[in-house]
Design a protein around this motif. Structure first.
Motif, short mmCIF file in Angstrom:
data_model
loop_
_atom_site.label_atom_id
_atom_site.label_comp_id
_atom_site.label_asym_id
_atom_site.label_seq_id
_atom_site.Cartn_x
_atom_site.Cartn_y
_atom_site.Cartn_z
N GLY A 1 -38.57 -129.27 -49.21
CA GLY A 1 -37.37 -128.52 -49.59
C GLY A 1 -37.11 -127.40 -48.62
O GLY A 1 -37.82 -127.22 -47.62
N ILE A 2 -36.06 -126.63 -48.91
CA ILE A 2 -35.66 -125.52 -48.05
C ILE A 2 -35.89 -124.23 -48.82
O ILE A 2 -35.24 -124.00 -49.84
N LEU A 3 -36.79 -123.42 -48.35
CA LEU A 3 -37.04 -122.16 -49.02
C LEU A 3 -36.35 -121.02 -48.28
O LEU A 3 -36.13 -121.08 -47.08
N ASN A 4 -36.03 -119.99 -49.04
CA ASN A 4 -35.41 -118.79 -48.49
C ASN A 4 -34.05 -119.08 -47.85
O ASN A 4 -33.56 -120.19 -47.91
N MET B 1 -35.14 -118.75 -43.49
CA MET B 1 -35.14 -120.07 -44.11
C MET B 1 -36.22 -120.94 -43.48
O MET B 1 -36.38 -120.99 -42.27
N ASN C 1 -40.18 -126.58 -46.18
CA ASN C 1 -41.50 -126.43 -46.76
C ASN C 1 -41.83 -127.54 -47.73
O ASN C 1 -40.95 -128.18 -48.27
#
Ligand SMILES: Cc1cc2nc3c(=O)[nH]c(=O)nc-3n(C[C@H](O)[C@H](O)[C@H](O)COP(=O)(O)O)c2cc1C
Ligand code: SF4
Ligand code: FES
Lengths: 170, 785, 426
Positions: free
Chosen positions: B166-169, B174, B177
């Motif tokens: 997924g994509i964090l932050n 960004m 992760n």
């Protein structure tokens, strides 16, 4: 969605919360839409949104943990770490900056003996700078645990600190 | 068609095509990072900008559809400046560590930096550093190199269906992760390094081993499952370094089994030289000695022959030729998962292409862990599921699928007749019937509700049945398949262009197998029984491992304890301990050969890699065997062998004519007139035994691969599983229990899982379950300790 | 509408009832005309007529882009077999903007009424108000008003016996400016990070959960009841052609009386600042005016007389945007201002587009150095390049907004920037 099946930890929604979530989910075309409101509930109930809470929420809403992680980390108002009892959020964007917000932040940090982003050792206050609060007509704006205070002066801050400290000492 | 102008050149494309695709179709080069033909469009890299006449701003070509008369420019000065700036934005936080990065030489970022970048970076600030995460045994992460194109996220979500990436932050914090504590669980994970345009995701097993420019490439066909994907083998010298998918082939991905099995090619398990057993030990020998020993053991004897379907079509023909020349009475087995060798109403193989299956109105998977068995077909079903098309399933376990199954029923294998009968009744009520229905229904006592699911699906305009090994391996398989055939005919699906009868075969080249061996084949179980009963003097095993695989390990061991074994093959496997002689035959990547996949598609491999040792193509070994034993050698070269193959299998007539190859689809056969009714079995054991196919450990090649074995451990379940109710009914819980079968009693650790059908004993790890693999029924007799 | 039944006396549209105590309660709101005309609309109007009135009114979206509202509604396909959704954009995150907040906290029923009418026109069954997370109080006021409206059968099933049913739900954001962009708002409402989608497809065709969706700003929707009540022609008669009606301007910065002022379109910037806002804190002409929220290019004293219209602002080289006017007098430090805004955009970029993700961070870091006197001459060149090539090359317009303050600073105040570089030498 029974409480037992979700999580044996302390991080568990009460049955009332679970009932509330059920009605909430019904308002949207899909349970995923209820994620943000449910995260707010977790933050309210547990103070912050721990990894355990995120796992529990994923299970309650039938989402993958990653879907929850993505949302928690994208939005600044969701906290993965605890903060002070009083979260002081000072807007320092244009309108407030032009009306003394930076000086206000400096004053707060001085009075509390901490830097921006830190919490006082007694766990009472956390100071952060935030982006435009959408109340520039009342600059400078400070949110204290999400309650807006406008045209805030150093004196107001001092009074607030004194008052809350006194309460805390009781 | 929509016509537009690309750089003043008029072109025509399908309406709705993106500008980028229109450019690609017409050979116009537009640089891009995030676009991938197999993934949804993200339009985030902004490298693919083009200019459109009348538009104020440049447009991302990947997400802008063409329109009539549009005038597109792909190379202007201002676009060059834009691209140069995109490169600069991308590089400011990139570590620029090309000299130590495996992607070097095959990196889009590096290539474009040379083509579109500025000569000098102007970034004076500190660079970003990003933490890595675990993507399982096959994928190495170096996330500081990531350019956030999100191809891997879309791949995990849309193709692999695991979604753990997924994509964090946000902003420049960004990161891409994974969930830290959970390794990626995907049988397609090896594709991640391929789709990553930079060196953020790299192939872990080949990390730091070699660079793209050191490799030679060989196109071949993967024989690790009946899908038979096109593969490109990369070798350095005579060593296989990597296996990759082939661009432009029907399947853009390959599975981890097909990719990482390369590891077994150079493993200690290879048979690289002839060996003979001396004083109980297998020792090196020269070809002469090995063949004279073979001759001693086999000449003039009664032999049984067992081989594996992974050999090329030519190899299989040569086995038949050898048999006919030396042992004209010999029985031949090639299937370790089939108990019932009566001819099936529809033969093995798919009557639809995988693309047609993906398009069908309804798909029903009958008794198959498709994700393990055919990961790429599963991937297509998942895609179709995402598009809202139903996939239903009936089987002994709710196999983990990574997709939403629209209708799901778990049943015991003994319920199949009742399921089919129930479906027949329902479609008959809707006025659809076929001659033979009444007799079939009449032969079955009960009715099982899962039949409704089947009948509902059959009522649609097009319905694909995917018949898996729970049916194929059933003791009464021929009757069940006849029943399914009747259903398909009744509902009008059996007409030529709408034929949904797909029987998933065990391996490659099945259509050819029934043509070549239909008259002499027996089940492997029968062969072993004959050997154990003293009816045979010796066994010839060609690349098969009945001790490690399939439904007959105990029978095989019993037989091999009695008769000597001549082993021909490329991998030694567990049966090597029984071999009196080992004759090395070249592996699939090492030969020129022809392969037919489950859809009937033909591939001819013509550019083999060099053999590592003394192994020879199988057909040469077979012919030499004929020669040393004084038989008349039927063919002396590949052309003659192919001619012999053509004679047996007219559908292959054009197979070696490059212009015809692509148009040939070898359809699976039809057998009219085997009207077989189900027989009821007595319930002396209350549990049906079902064993699981695991792509990480099934087959001697997979077991010879350390990489796949390691992944298999990650994906392992308890060896033997039942539904919790099954134990609870007997007052038991998970633990060591005595299991009673017709072979006797033995103790096993029995775990529980909700997704196993009640009444089923599920063997999650074949081989480990030992004797349990041999039986189809068992009962649990309570705790032994 | 309320105070006067004579439309000619209506001076304000959205703020007409704003000063009435407790008008946030249904009882008081009704006493002042709320929902008075709703039964007529539900009974006598149909989709075509409502859209026609709104088109005639000339109403343009008040969220920033100024897109004609009636036209937007007419793009919604009918009979797709899918539900149509109405989303109210109350994310109000553009620095300088604080008008929607006042509508919601003081006159929530105006917004509800506007949404019922818009929903009715579009055949909407489920509507949502996406309120920025910080506006907890406003969300609570809205919720209380919605509860009252449900109880009075103004929302829910079979509204006032008309046969039309609509649900309305308040959904809180959680601190992400980008969620004000309509497609990011949709993503966020679907329970995902708010990352804008590229267009086409447009939300009108494929929006919330792939269904036809209309996203409108609070002020836009709050204008609808007056338009339907008094007619599109009436609305079109206020302001000037193509820029009709009134508009709320949120004025902040160096003025003596900052706040929200709803004035007819076409009023001049100078009039607004001097007559309504009590003039500047220092001096007589502003040094910088950001006329439409921080994302719009800066104006200087030269444009002090510009009329407040979409067209005139465009001509002056900026945009009317959301009507958030940030005023700086002669004491302003433009480098500090620009640095602060660079910080904002770097913090708020959703991160997906390369130029925006990397560019905003880059601009922020350079501006940090420049402000603290450590900039070099090359930085000026890089700032210009990096900002220019972000704008208009990304999925959404945030990157344009991020470029605007930098480019404006470089255009209007190059000497001030250079003076900072000199500090380094000193
Ligand atoms: C970065 C960005 C932020 C935006 N923020 C807001 C906002 O806070 N409120 C709003 O109403 N519109 C905002 N918009 C505009 C919306 O995308 C959209 O145009 C508007 O909600 C449409 O409503 P309207 O037609 O009624 O103006 C923003 C646009 C962009 C590009
Ligand atoms: S321009 Fe920026 S905020 Fe807008 S979509 Fe792209 S990265 Fe996100
Ligand atoms: S390929 Fe178009 S934006 Fe990446």
């Amino acid at each position: 969605m029974s409480a037992e099946s979700i999580c044996s930890d302390a991080v568990r929604f009460s049955d009332e919360r679970l009932a509330e979530i059920k009605t909430l989910v019904a308002r949207y075309p899909s349970a995923q839409s209820a994620l943000m409101p449910v995260l707010y509930m977790a933050q309210e109930d547990f103070g912050y949104i721990s990894m355990d809470a995120q796992k529990m929420i994923a299970e309650v809403l039938g989402l993958r943990l990653m879907q929850v992680r993505e949302v928690v980390t994208f939005y600044t108002m969701f906290r993965e770490q605890p903060c002070g009892t009083y979260l002081l959020e000072v807007c320092t964007n244009a309108g407030c900056m032009l009306n003394g917000a930076n000086e206000l932040v400096a004053h707060m940090c001085d009075s509390l003996g901490i830097n921006v982003g830190e919490t006082t050792p007694d766990g009472l206050f956390t100071v952060t700078e935030v982006e435009c609060a959408g109340a520039c007509g009342g600059a400078p704006v400070v949110q204290v645990n999400n309650a807006y205070h406008e045209k805030v002066t150093p004196e107001f801050i001092d009074a607030l600190i004194t008052e809350k400290r006194a309460e805390g000492a009781e | 068609m929509t016509s537009l102008f690309i750089n003043d050149q008029e072109v025509e494309v399908t309406p709705g095509t993106s500008i980028l695709e229109a450019c690609r179709e017409n050979g116009v080069d537009v640089p891009y990072f995030c676009y991938h033909p197999e993934l949804s469009v993200a339009a985030n890299c902004r490298m693919c900008l083009v200019e459109i006449e009348g538009w104020k701003k440049p447009a991302a070509s990947c997400c802008t559809p063409v329109s009539e008369g549009m005038k597109v420019k792909t190379a202007t000065e201002s676009l060059e400046k834009d691209r140069q700036m995109v490169m600069e934005y991308l590089l400011i936080n990139h570590p620029l560590d090309c000299p130590v990065c495996d992607q070097g030489g095959g990196c889009k970022l590096q290539d474009y930096a040379i083509e579109h970048g500025a000569s000098k970076g102007r970034y004076a600030e500190p660079k970003r550093a990003v933490v890595n995460y675990d993507l399982g045994p096959f994928v190495n992460t170096c996330m500081t190199r990531c350019i956030h194109c999100t191809r891997c996220v879309r791949f995990a979500d849309e193709v692999a269906g695991t979604g753990d990436i997924g994509i964090l932050n946000r902003s420049d914090h960004m990161t891409i992760n994974g969930i830290v504590e959970e390794a990626l669980e995907s049988e397609l994970s090896g594709n991640l390094p391929d789709i990553c345009p930079v060196g953020a995701l790299l192939d872990k097993p080949s990390l730091d081993v070699s660079r793209p420019w050191e490799m030679t490439h060989h196109n071949s066909t993967c024989t690790q499952c009946p899908n038979g994907c096109d593969i490109q083998i990369e070798s350095r010298g005579d060593e296989i370094m990597r296996i990759q998918p082939v661009e432009g082939s029907p399947e853009p991905w390959i599975c981890d089994r097909g990719r990482y099995v390369y590891d077994s090619f150079r493993s200690d398990h290879r048979i690289l030289e002839p060996k003979v057993r001396r004083d109980g030990k297998l020792e090196s020998a020269d070809w002469g000695e090995a063949f004279s020993r073979t001759s001693e053991l086999l000449k003039g004897k009664k032999v049984g022959i067992l081989f594996s379907p992974y050999w090329s079509v030519e190899g299989q023909t040569s086995i038949r030729l050898m048999r006919d020349a030396l042992f004209p009475d010999a029985r031949v087995a090639y299937d370790l998962h089939r108990r019932d060798m009566r001819a099936f109403a529809f033969e093995e193989g798919l009557s639809m292409t995988t693309a047609q299956i993906a398009d069908a109105d309804q798909v029903v998977v009958l008794g198959c862990d498709l994700r393990q068995r055919l990961p790429l077909l599963m991937q297509r079903l998942r895609k179709r599921g995402n598009a809202g098309k139903p996939v239903s399933r009936i089987g002994a376990m709710n196999y983990r699928t990574n997709m939403d199954i629209s209708n799901d029923a778990i049943i015991r294998p003994r319920d199949w007749p009742a399921v089919i009968a129930r479906a027949m009744e329902q479609v008959a009520q809707m006025g659809k019937t076929a001659a033979g229905f009444d007799a079939w229904v009449g032969a079955v006592d009960g009715r099982h509700e899962a039949g409704k699911l089947l009948a509902d699906a059959l009522m649609s305009d097009s319905c694909a049945l995917l018949v898996g090994e729970e049916v194929r391996g059933h003791a009464d398989a021929a009757a069940l398949i006849y029943g399914l055939d009747l259903l398909m005919r009744a509902c009008g699906h059996a007409e030529a262009d709408n034929d949904g009868r797909n029987l998933i075969p065990e391996g490659m080249n099945t259509q050819v197998l029934s043509a070549t061996f239909g008259d002499v084949r027996v089940s492997a179980g029968e062969l072993f029984a004959a050997a154990s009963a003293g009816e045979l003097d010796a066994l010839i095993l060609v690349g098969s491992d009945p001790v490690g695989d399939g439904l007959f390990p105990s029978a095989a061991k019993a037989a091999l304890a009695r008769v000597p074994l001549v082993q021909v093959g490329a991998v030694s496997g567990q049966i090597s301990e029984y071999a009196a002689v080992q004759l090395p035959a070249a592996a699939y990547a090492e030969i020129e050969g022809t392969f037919v996949n489950m859809e009937g598609r033909i591939r001819v491999a013509g550019n083999p890699i060099k053999s590592l040792g003394q192994e020879r193509p199988l057909w040469k070994v077979m012919m030499r065997m004929v020669q040393v034993m004084g038989g008349e050698v039927p063919v002396v070269n590949l052309d003659e062998l192919r001619q012999a193959t053509r004679e047996r299998m007219p559908a292959l007539a054009g197979a070696w004519d490059a212009s015809e190859q692509d148009s040939i689809l070898v359809a699976p056969g039809r057998n009219k007139g085997n009207e077989l009714l189900p027989v009821s079995v007595s319930d002396s054991f209350e549990l049906d035994v079902v064993s699981r196919y695991s792509l990480y450990r099934e087959g001697m090649w997979a077991r010879a691969s350390d990489l796949l074995s390691e992944a298999g451990n990650i994906h392992a379940m308890d060896d033997v599983l039942v539904h919790p109710d099954t134990l609870a009914k007997a007052g038991l819980s998970a633990g060591e229990h005595t299991v009673h079968t017709f072979l006797g009693e033995a103790s096993y650790y029995i775990g529980v899982r909700d997704d196993v059908s009640p009444g089923v004993l599920f063997v999650a790890k074949r081989g480990v379950g030992g004797d349990l693999s041999d039986v189809s029924a068992a009962s649990i007799k309570g705790g032994s300790q | 509408m309320a105070i006067s039944s004579d439309p000619r006396q209506v001076k304000q549209i959205c703020f007409d009832r704003i000063d009435i105590p407790h008008v946030n309660t249904l009882k008081v709101a009704r006493e002042h005309g709320a929902y008075e005309f709703l039964p007529t609309v539900l009974k006598d109007f149909d989709t075509a007529r409502i859209i026609d009135e709104v088109k005639t009114s000339g109403l343009r979206g008040r969220g920033g882009a100024g897109f004609p509202t009636g036209l937007k509604w007419s793009f919604v396909p009918r009979n797709t077999g899918k539900p149509t959704y109405l989303l109210c954009n109350a994310d109000e995150g553009e620095p300088g903007t604080f008008k929607d907040r006042d509508i919601m906290r003081f006159d929530p029923h105006l917004l509800i009424e506007g949404m019922i009418m818009a929903g009715f026109a579009l055949g909407v069954k489920d509507a949502y108000i996406y309120v920025r997370g910080e506006f907890l109080h406003e969300a609570q006021v809205m919720n209380a008003a919605i509860d009252e409206a449900y109880a009075a059968n103004l929302l829910g099933d079979d509204i006032l016996g008309s046969g039309y049913s609509m649900n309305l739900t308040v959904h809180r954001g959680a601190g992400a400016y980008i969620c004000g962009e309509e497609t990011a708002l949709i993503e966020s409402l679907e329970g995902k990070p708010g990352r804008p989608r590229f267009k086409p497809p447009f939300p009108a065709v494929e929006g919330f959960y792939g269904c036809p969706t209309v996203v409108n700003n609070v002020e836009t929707l709050a204008t609808v009841p007056a338009i339907l009540k008094f007619g599109g022609d009436w609305h079109a008669s206020i302001g000037i052609p193509n820029n009709t009606g009134c508009k709320i301007f949120s004025v902040s910065g160096h003025v003596n009386k900052p706040g929200n002022y709803e004035v007819p379109m076409g009023t001049s910037l100078k009039t607004l600042i001097e007559d309504y806002c009590g003039g500047l804190q220092h001096g007589s002409v502003p040094k910088v005016v950001i006329p439409g929220g921080s994302s719009t290019p800066w104006l200087t004293a030269e444009h002090y007389d510009t009329p407040l219209t979409y067209d005139a602002m465009m001509k002056a080289g900026s945009m009317l945007g959301s009507g958030a006017i940030i005023v700086m007098d002669e004491t302003a430090d433009v480098v500090a201002l620009s640095r602060r805004l660079a910080h904002f955009y770097a913090h708020e970029s959703c991160g997906q587009c390369t130029p925006c993700r990397e560019g905003t961070g880059w601009l922020k870091r350079i501006m940090n150095r420049v402000e603290s006197g450590q900039g070099t001459e090359e930085d000026i060149q890089v700032l210009g390049d990096a900002a220019t090539h972000m704008a208009g090359r990304t999925i959404c317009a945030l990157a344009d907004g991020a470029a605007a303050p930098i480019l404006s600073m470089l255009e209007h105040f190059p000497e001030e920037v250079r003076a900072r570089l000199v500090e380094k030498a000193a």
